[in-house]
Design a protein around this motif. Structure first.
Motif, short mmCIF file in Angstrom:
data_model
loop_
_atom_site.label_atom_id
_atom_site.label_comp_id
_atom_site.label_asym_id
_atom_site.label_seq_id
_atom_site.Cartn_x
_atom_site.Cartn_y
_atom_site.Cartn_z
N ARG A 207 -8.90 -10.28 -1.86
CA ARG A 207 -7.51 -9.88 -2.05
C ARG A 207 -6.57 -11.05 -1.84
NH1 ARG A 207 -6.12 -6.97 2.62
NH2 ARG A 207 -5.59 -9.04 3.35
N ALA B 104 -6.77 -13.56 -4.65
CA ALA B 104 -6.16 -13.05 -5.88
C ALA B 104 -4.64 -13.05 -5.79
CB ALA B 104 -6.68 -11.65 -6.18
N LEU B 105 -4.10 -12.80 -4.61
CA LEU B 105 -2.64 -12.79 -4.43
C LEU B 105 -2.02 -14.17 -4.63
CD1 LEU B 105 -1.97 -10.31 -1.50
CD2 LEU B 105 -0.94 -10.25 -3.78
N LEU C 208 -0.66 -14.57 -7.95
CA LEU C 208 0.43 -13.65 -8.29
C LEU C 208 1.51 -13.72 -7.21
CD1 LEU C 208 -1.71 -10.57 -9.36
CD2 LEU C 208 -0.43 -12.09 -10.88
N TRP D 88 4.03 -10.79 -6.34
CA TRP D 88 3.49 -9.53 -5.85
C TRP D 88 3.19 -9.67 -4.36
CZ3 TRP D 88 2.61 -5.18 -9.00
CH2 TRP D 88 2.85 -5.39 -10.37
N HIS E 173 1.37 -7.71 -0.78
CA HIS E 173 0.40 -6.72 -0.34
C HIS E 173 1.12 -5.62 0.42
CE1 HIS E 173 -2.98 -5.43 2.50
NE2 HIS E 173 -3.27 -4.95 1.32
N GLN F 184 -10.23 -5.28 -8.53
CA GLN F 184 -9.90 -6.27 -9.54
C GLN F 184 -9.02 -5.68 -10.64
OE1 GLN F 184 -10.60 -9.59 -9.26
NE2 GLN F 184 -9.17 -9.69 -10.98
N PHE G 160 -5.29 -6.33 -10.01
CA PHE G 160 -4.85 -7.69 -10.29
C PHE G 160 -4.84 -7.98 -11.79
CE2 PHE G 160 -5.86 -7.81 -5.84
CZ PHE G 160 -4.77 -8.51 -5.34
N ARG H 213 -1.35 -9.02 -13.78
CA ARG H 213 -1.20 -10.21 -14.64
C ARG H 213 -0.65 -9.82 -16.01
NH1 ARG H 213 -5.51 -11.79 -11.76
NH2 ARG H 213 -7.08 -10.90 -13.13
#
Length: 98
Positions: free
Chosen positions: A10, A13-14, A17, A20, A22, A82, A85, A89
């Motif tokens: 997580r 992946a953040l 982005l 965004w 959490h 996933q 995310f 995107r």
């Protein structure tokens, strides 16, 4: 079956982005969008709805006038996957093209 991401997955992946954040309470990611007016906000929501339907992954969202708040989480996985995310995107790409 869709699997929940680990905390490390997580967080990695953040990084890709940055707009965004959490949402710890919902184990999701969220972002707020602002537009010139209601028509622009609603048009954006319609485009997101088409992406979401195609992906069979639907956002939780809230709209007031020119603001759209989106939360993505995968209920089947019990938190972030996933798929969240991937959709985030695609949503960001809509805004960058506008």
């Amino acid at each position: 079956m869709v699997t929940k991401l680990t905390d490390e997955e997580r967080d990695a992946a953040l990084v890709a982005l940055p707009d965004w954040t959490h949402d710890l309470d919902r184990d999701g990611i969220k972002r707020s969008f602002r537009f010139d007016d209601f028509t622009a906000a609603f048009g954006f929501m319609a485009k997101v709805a088409l992406l979401a339907e195609k992906a069979d992954h639907h956002p939780e969202w809230f709209n007031v006038y020119n603001r759209v708040d989106i939360l993505l989480t995968t209920h089947d996985a019990g938190g972030l996957s996933q798929r969240d995310f991937d959709l985030a995107r695609k949503i960001d790409a809509l805004v960058s093209r506008a």
